[in-house]
Motif scaffolding. Sequence first.
Motif, PDB file in Angstrom:
ATOM      1  N   VAL A 137       0.877  -1.161   0.000  1.00 45.99           N
ATOM      2  CA  VAL A 137       0.000   0.000   0.000  1.00 45.99           C
ATOM      3  C   VAL A 137       0.912   1.207   0.000  1.00 45.99           C
ATOM      4  CG1 VAL A 137      -1.767   1.285   1.234  1.00 45.99           C
ATOM      5  CG2 VAL A 137      -1.817  -1.221   1.239  1.00 45.99           C
ATOM      6  N   THR A 138       0.877   1.945  -1.099  1.00 47.16           N
ATOM      7  CA  THR A 138       1.696   3.150  -1.221  1.00 47.16           C
ATOM      8  C   THR A 138       0.817   4.346  -0.893  1.00 47.16           C
ATOM      9  OG1 THR A 138       3.022   2.105  -2.937  1.00 47.16           O
ATOM     10  CG2 THR A 138       3.175   4.506  -2.746  1.00 47.16           C
ATOM     11  N   PHE A 139       1.218   5.078   0.131  1.00 49.44           N
ATOM     12  CA  PHE A 139       0.493   6.269   0.581  1.00 49.44           C
ATOM     13  C   PHE A 139       1.345   7.467   0.203  1.00 49.44           C
ATOM     14  CE2 PHE A 139      -0.809   8.968   4.396  1.00 49.44           C
ATOM     15  CZ  PHE A 139      -2.007   9.371   3.815  1.00 49.44           C
ATOM     16  N   ARG A 140       0.909   8.184  -0.815  1.00 53.77           N
ATOM     17  CA  ARG A 140       1.597   9.399  -1.276  1.00 53.77           C
ATOM     18  C   ARG A 140       0.872  10.581  -0.638  1.00 53.77           C
ATOM     19  NH1 ARG A 140       1.092  11.602  -7.398  1.00 53.77           N
ATOM     20  NH2 ARG A 140       2.318  13.496  -7.123  1.00 53.77           N
ATOM     21  N   LEU A 141       1.625  11.472  -0.028  1.00 59.72           N
ATOM     22  CA  LEU A 141       0.971  12.578   0.666  1.00 59.72           C
ATOM     23  C   LEU A 141       1.709  13.896   0.503  1.00 59.72           C
ATOM     24  CD1 LEU A 141       2.374  13.261   3.798  1.00 59.72           C
ATOM     25  CD2 LEU A 141       2.010  10.799   3.769  1.00 59.72           C
ATOM     26  N   ALA A 142       0.915  14.936   0.517  1.00 60.13           N
ATOM     27  CA  ALA A 142       1.421  16.306   0.600  1.00 60.13           C
ATOM     28  C   ALA A 142       0.971  16.800   1.971  1.00 60.13           C
ATOM     29  CB  ALA A 142       0.841  17.178  -0.509  1.00 60.13           C
ATOM     30  N   PRO A 143       1.905  16.917   2.907  1.00 60.66           N
ATOM     31  CA  PRO A 143       1.505  17.255   4.274  1.00 60.66           C
ATOM     32  C   PRO A 143       0.946  18.664   4.389  1.00 60.66           C
ATOM     33  CG  PRO A 143       3.890  17.259   4.087  1.00 60.66           C
ATOM     34  CD  PRO A 143       3.348  16.789   2.773  1.00 60.66           C
ATOM     35  N   GLY A 144       0.029  18.797   5.323  1.00 61.00           N
ATOM     36  CA  GLY A 144      -0.493  20.106   5.689  1.00 61.00           C
ATOM     37  C   GLY A 144       0.032  20.452   7.068  1.00 61.00           C
ATOM     38  N   GLU A 145      -0.871  20.834   7.945  1.00 62.11           N
ATOM     39  CA  GLU A 145      -0.500  21.175   9.314  1.00 62.11           C
ATOM     40  C   GLU A 145      -0.806  20.008  10.243  1.00 62.11           C
ATOM     41  OE1 GLU A 145       0.982  24.044  10.324  1.00 62.11           O
ATOM     42  OE2 GLU A 145       1.073  24.564   8.191  1.00 62.11           O
ATOM     43  N   TYR A 146       0.207  19.527  10.946  1.00 58.19           N
ATOM     44  CA  TYR A 146       0.027  18.444  11.899  1.00 58.19           C
ATOM     45  C   TYR A 146      -0.103  19.025  13.300  1.00 58.19           C
ATOM     46  CZ  TYR A 146       1.857  15.394   8.189  1.00 58.19           C
ATOM     47  OH  TYR A 146       2.064  14.712   7.019  1.00 58.19           O
ATOM     48  N   ASP A 147      -1.134  18.604  14.016  1.00 64.12           N
ATOM     49  CA  ASP A 147      -1.312  19.047  15.396  1.00 64.12           C
ATOM     50  C   ASP A 147      -1.124  17.849  16.331  1.00 64.12           C
ATOM     51  OD1 ASP A 147      -3.639  17.557  15.055  1.00 64.12           O
ATOM     52  OD2 ASP A 147      -4.972  19.293  15.054  1.00 64.12           O
ATOM     53  N   ALA A 148      -1.294  18.091  17.610  1.00 64.93           N
ATOM     54  CA  ALA A 148      -1.085  17.037  18.607  1.00 64.93           C
ATOM     55  C   ALA A 148      -2.059  15.880  18.393  1.00 64.93           C
ATOM     56  CB  ALA A 148      -1.242  17.606  20.017  1.00 64.93           C
ATOM     57  N   GLU A 149      -3.285  16.185  18.015  1.00 69.96           N
ATOM     58  CA  GLU A 149      -4.265  15.132  17.784  1.00 69.96           C
ATOM     59  C   GLU A 149      -3.845  14.246  16.604  1.00 69.96           C
ATOM     60  OE1 GLU A 149      -9.050  14.457  17.232  1.00 69.96           O
ATOM     61  OE2 GLU A 149      -8.256  16.491  17.165  1.00 69.96           O
ATOM     62  N   PHE A 150      -3.309  14.857  15.560  1.00 71.46           N
ATOM     63  CA  PHE A 150      -2.815  14.074  14.418  1.00 71.46           C
ATOM     64  C   PHE A 150      -1.718  13.117  14.875  1.00 71.46           C
ATOM     65  CE2 PHE A 150       0.615  13.369  11.446  1.00 71.46           C
ATOM     66  CZ  PHE A 150      -0.050  12.750  10.394  1.00 71.46           C
ATOM     67  N   ARG A 151      -0.753  13.649  15.610  1.00 71.53           N
ATOM     68  CA  ARG A 151       0.376  12.820  16.031  1.00 71.53           C
ATOM     69  C   ARG A 151      -0.072  11.638  16.908  1.00 71.53           C
ATOM     70  NH1 ARG A 151       4.180  15.854  13.929  1.00 71.53           N
ATOM     71  NH2 ARG A 151       4.137  18.090  14.098  1.00 71.53           N
ATOM     72  N   GLU A 152      -1.021  11.902  17.790  1.00 67.83           N
ATOM     73  CA  GLU A 152      -1.553  10.855  18.651  1.00 67.83           C
ATOM     74  C   GLU A 152      -2.274   9.785  17.822  1.00 67.83           C
ATOM     75  OE1 GLU A 152      -4.671  11.208  22.104  1.00 67.83           O
ATOM     76  OE2 GLU A 152      -2.974  12.550  22.484  1.00 67.83           O
ATOM     77  N   GLN A 168      11.132  10.673   1.350  1.00 67.97           N
ATOM     78  CA  GLN A 168      10.813  12.100   1.278  1.00 67.97           C
ATOM     79  C   GLN A 168      11.359  12.645  -0.032  1.00 67.97           C
ATOM     80  OE1 GLN A 168       9.256  13.947   3.891  1.00 67.97           O
ATOM     81  NE2 GLN A 168       9.089  15.514   2.323  1.00 67.97           N
ATOM     82  N   ALA A 169      10.536  13.364  -0.783  1.00 67.82           N
ATOM     83  CA  ALA A 169      10.989  13.982  -2.026  1.00 67.82           C
ATOM     84  C   ALA A 169      12.006  15.071  -1.708  1.00 67.82           C
ATOM     85  CB  ALA A 169       9.807  14.566  -2.797  1.00 67.82           C
ATOM     86  N   ALA A 170      13.072  15.126  -2.472  1.00 67.32           N
ATOM     87  CA  ALA A 170      14.128  16.122  -2.237  1.00 67.32           C
ATOM     88  C   ALA A 170      13.665  17.528  -2.576  1.00 67.32           C
ATOM     89  CB  ALA A 170      15.366  15.767  -3.054  1.00 67.32           C
ATOM     90  N   GLU A 171      12.800  17.660  -3.566  1.00 69.63           N
ATOM     91  CA  GLU A 171      12.417  18.976  -4.072  1.00 69.63           C
ATOM     92  C   GLU A 171      11.112  19.523  -3.489  1.00 69.63           C
ATOM     93  OE1 GLU A 171      10.485  15.846  -6.421  1.00 69.63           O
ATOM     94  OE2 GLU A 171      12.563  16.145  -5.837  1.00 69.63           O
ATOM     95  N   SER A 172      10.450  18.750  -2.623  1.00 72.18           N
ATOM     96  CA  SER A 172       9.185  19.203  -2.045  1.00 72.18           C
ATOM     97  C   SER A 172       8.967  18.498  -0.707  1.00 72.18           C
ATOM     98  CB  SER A 172       8.023  18.881  -2.992  1.00 72.18           C
ATOM     99  OG  SER A 172       7.779  17.487  -3.022  1.00 72.18           O
ATOM    100  N   GLU A 173       7.838  18.773  -0.084  1.00 79.05           N
ATOM    101  CA  GLU A 173       7.499  18.102   1.168  1.00 79.05           C
ATOM    102  C   GLU A 173       6.751  16.798   0.931  1.00 79.05           C
ATOM    103  OE1 GLU A 173       5.578  20.608   3.998  1.00 79.05           O
ATOM    104  OE2 GLU A 173       7.094  22.174   3.854  1.00 79.05           O
ATOM    105  N   GLU A 174       6.502  16.468  -0.335  1.00 73.69           N
ATOM    106  CA  GLU A 174       5.778  15.246  -0.648  1.00 73.69           C
ATOM    107  C   GLU A 174       6.528  14.029  -0.115  1.00 73.69           C
ATOM    108  OE1 GLU A 174       4.930  12.842  -4.669  1.00 73.69           O
ATOM    109  OE2 GLU A 174       4.108  14.865  -4.659  1.00 73.69           O
ATOM    110  N   ALA A 175       5.763  13.066   0.373  1.00 71.96           N
ATOM    111  CA  ALA A 175       6.354  11.849   0.925  1.00 71.96           C
ATOM    112  C   ALA A 175       5.620  10.628   0.395  1.00 71.96           C
ATOM    113  CB  ALA A 175       6.272  11.871   2.445  1.00 71.96           C
ATOM    114  N   LEU A 176       6.331   9.511   0.389  1.00 73.97           N
ATOM    115  CA  LEU A 176       5.752   8.203   0.081  1.00 73.97           C
ATOM    116  C   LEU A 176       5.981   7.303   1.277  1.00 73.97           C
ATOM    117  CD1 LEU A 176       7.038   7.400  -3.527  1.00 73.97           C
ATOM    118  CD2 LEU A 176       4.746   8.142  -2.876  1.00 73.97           C
TER     119      LEU A 176
END
Length: 106
Positions: A4-19, A41-49
């Motif tokens: 399962v490949t989860f490709r994401l462009a992160p937004g704002e992470y808060d404490a609830e997200f981390r938990e 982690q993509a070198a040229e952006s915040e995008e992650a796989l």
Amino acid sequence: MYLVTFRLAPGEYDAEFRELNDAIQMAAEETEGYLGKRTWQAAESEEALVVYYWESLDALKSFGADADHKRAKNRWTEWYDAYEVTITEVIRTYGNGFGNDADPPT
């Protein structure tokens, strides 16, 4: 094996997200048939796989029924700018040289 490949462009992470993210990872690890994950982690952006490795489709479905996982899926717009999930059945893997870093991760 399934990936399962989860490709994401992160937004704002808060404490609830981390938990919630920690609870989801723990649920995955406790699901029979979970084999591990790798993150890039993509070198040229915040995008992650994030690639999750599963022994079977049944194991993946079992994890998909987790309440925290379902709750996070319903709230994705709070934490991600974009996401994409790809589920792939692995027919064969081969290679040489990765040693302990070979897939699936242990």
